[in-house]
Design an enzyme around this catalytic site. Structure first.
Site, mmCIF file in Angstrom:
data_model
loop_
_atom_site.group_PDB
_atom_site.id
_atom_site.type_symbol
_atom_site.label_atom_id
_atom_site.label_comp_id
_atom_site.label_asym_id
_atom_site.label_seq_id
_atom_site.Cartn_x
_atom_site.Cartn_y
_atom_site.Cartn_z
ATOM 1 N N ASN A 7 14.532 -7.840 3.798
ATOM 2 C CA ASN A 7 13.279 -8.486 4.184
ATOM 3 C C ASN A 7 13.262 -9.845 3.506
ATOM 4 O O ASN A 7 13.076 -9.940 2.289
ATOM 5 C CB ASN A 7 12.068 -7.639 3.760
ATOM 6 C CG ASN A 7 10.738 -8.282 4.136
ATOM 7 O OD1 ASN A 7 10.595 -9.505 4.067
ATOM 8 N ND2 ASN A 7 9.766 -7.479 4.522
ATOM 9 N N GLU A 34 10.798 -9.886 8.579
ATOM 10 C CA GLU A 34 9.838 -10.930 8.188
ATOM 11 C C GLU A 34 10.457 -12.324 8.283
ATOM 12 O O GLU A 34 10.475 -13.079 7.323
ATOM 13 C CB GLU A 34 9.267 -10.682 6.780
ATOM 14 C CG GLU A 34 8.085 -9.715 6.790
ATOM 15 C CD GLU A 34 7.096 -9.975 5.664
ATOM 16 O OE1 GLU A 34 6.170 -10.784 5.881
ATOM 17 O OE2 GLU A 34 7.222 -9.369 4.588
ATOM 18 N N ASP A 147 12.453 -2.484 6.672
ATOM 19 C CA ASP A 147 11.330 -2.354 5.752
ATOM 20 C C ASP A 147 10.362 -1.344 6.363
ATOM 21 O O ASP A 147 9.667 -1.665 7.324
ATOM 22 C CB ASP A 147 10.667 -3.729 5.574
ATOM 23 C CG ASP A 147 9.446 -3.671 4.665
ATOM 24 O OD1 ASP A 147 9.079 -2.570 4.221
ATOM 25 O OD2 ASP A 147 8.864 -4.742 4.414
ATOM 26 N N ASN A 149 7.891 0.093 4.732
ATOM 27 C CA ASN A 149 6.579 -0.008 4.083
ATOM 28 C C ASN A 149 6.025 1.363 3.677
ATOM 29 O O ASN A 149 4.825 1.616 3.783
ATOM 30 C CB ASN A 149 5.590 -0.766 4.971
ATOM 31 C CG ASN A 149 5.570 -2.260 4.663
ATOM 32 O OD1 ASN A 149 5.580 -2.654 3.507
ATOM 33 N ND2 ASN A 149 5.551 -3.081 5.704
ATOM 34 N N ASP A 218 12.423 -0.230 1.385
ATOM 35 C CA ASP A 218 13.434 -0.625 2.378
ATOM 36 C C ASP A 218 14.477 0.486 2.445
ATOM 37 O O ASP A 218 15.073 0.848 1.428
ATOM 38 C CB ASP A 218 14.077 -1.950 1.963
ATOM 39 C CG ASP A 218 13.056 -3.064 1.849
ATOM 40 O OD1 ASP A 218 12.749 -3.689 2.880
ATOM 41 O OD2 ASP A 218 12.530 -3.275 0.728
ATOM 42 N N ASP A 247 10.360 -11.404 -2.077
ATOM 43 C CA ASP A 247 9.874 -10.361 -2.985
ATOM 44 C C ASP A 247 10.649 -9.046 -2.785
ATOM 45 O O ASP A 247 10.473 -8.104 -3.550
ATOM 46 C CB ASP A 247 8.350 -10.157 -2.888
ATOM 47 C CG ASP A 247 7.804 -10.259 -1.476
ATOM 48 O OD1 ASP A 247 8.600 -10.312 -0.521
ATOM 49 O OD2 ASP A 247 6.569 -10.277 -1.333
ATOM 50 N N HIS A 248 11.487 -8.978 -1.755
ATOM 51 C CA HIS A 248 12.389 -7.840 -1.553
ATOM 52 C C HIS A 248 13.798 -8.216 -2.012
ATOM 53 O O HIS A 248 14.145 -9.402 -2.052
ATOM 54 C CB HIS A 248 12.475 -7.467 -0.069
ATOM 55 C CG HIS A 248 11.201 -6.976 0.533
ATOM 56 N ND1 HIS A 248 11.009 -5.674 0.915
ATOM 57 C CD2 HIS A 248 10.046 -7.629 0.818
ATOM 58 C CE1 HIS A 248 9.797 -5.529 1.424
ATOM 59 N NE2 HIS A 248 9.187 -6.698 1.383
#
Length: 276
Positions: A7, A34, A147, A149, A218, A247-248
DNA sequence: ATGCCTAATGCAATTAGA
């Protein structure tokens, strides 16, 4: 063969990090999520310069998914999940690459909960489960990567009690994840590391990465013919520490060749997923 | 309960992320 999911949190803002990681990690196939870029703003030239073919479904500002390959043509089989013609989000792209059918996905976040966004997450999950069941029934080598989530269990959250009311750790979201797994998918990372706290995301807030306050959201899920070929699964944690990082962190697996026995290459442990 | 940070849009402040 090395297959990764990442991501990127904005493919243009993140391009130097993405290119540096591709050159260093050398994955053969990559699912990206993303993109946060419209279709025409995907930076396919610098990606092709590194030897990757690419397909993508962009969207202005939000979402966006892509599949990259440096091991043969990408035969796209669908973009978007079936089951809701009104769903305008770019969250699913699927292709056959090098003998594997790959579904790259960006499952809705779902916050705040309760509310319409959480309802959308659960509906999207139901559509994914329905489609995944059809893919699994083909008996072919299939992978779902992206991802999701969802943190499946307490082991996947740095502080589980703080996340109980969150859409990423809600009982309904975890139950949906396990309904998916119970179709017969293998969670690659958790199967090879059954007892380790492994994270793939660390918030930009509160110095979360330095404190290792992370989440495992993920995932790479394998159909039985691929699970037999699984020899390694890791997170490129260091990439999260790079300047201007997503941030991943990227997550990847190594698969034995289709003709090679994974059991001979590296015996793998079988684990039964623990219910949340 | 909210901000803490970051990106995109578009040029200030809002939306969304997780």
């Amino acid at each position: 063969m090395k297959i990764a999911t990442y991501n990127v949190n904005g493919i243009n803002g993140r391009l130097p990090v993405l290119l540096r990681w591709l050159a260093q990690s050398q994955p053969d196939i990559v699912c990206l999520q993303e993109l946060k870029a419209p279709q025409e703003k995907f930076p396919d030239k610098p990606i092709r310069d590194l030897g990757y073919d690419a397909i993508w479904q962009g969207q202005k500002s939000w979402n966006g998914v892509a599949i990259l390959s440096r091991v043969g043509q990408i035969h796209e089989t669908r973009r978007g999940l079936p089951g809701d013609p009104d769903d305008s989000h770019s969250r699913y792209i699927e292709a056959a690459v090098n003998g594997i059918l790959i579904g790259g996905l960006y499952l809705p976040n779902g916050n705040p909960k309760p509310g319409p966004k959480f309802d959308y997450k659960l509906r999207w999950f139901d559509r994914l489960i329905a489609h995944a069941g059809e893919l699994l029934a083909t008996g072919q080598p299939v992978m779902l990567a992206g991802d999701f989530n969802v943190m499946p269990t307490d082991l996947d959250v740095y502080k589980p009690e703080r996340w109980l009311d969150d859409a990423l750790f809600a009982p309904e979201a975890r139950a949906a994840y396990f309904r998916l797994l119970e179709q017969g998918w293998t969670d690659a990372l958790r199967t090879l590391h059954p007892d380790e706290a492994i994270y793939t995301f660390w918030d930009y807030f509160r110095n979360a990465f330095a404190r290792n306050a992370g989440l495992r959201i993920d995932h790479l899920l394998l159909s039985p013919p691929l699970a037999e070929r699984l020899v390694d699964a890791q997170v490129d944690v260091a990439v999260r520490g790079w300047e201007k990082s997503s941030d991943h962190a990227p997550v990847w697996i190594e698969l034995a060749d289709a003709t090679t026995s994974a059991r001979r290459a590296a015996p793998r442990r079988r684990v039964t997923p623990v219910r949340a």
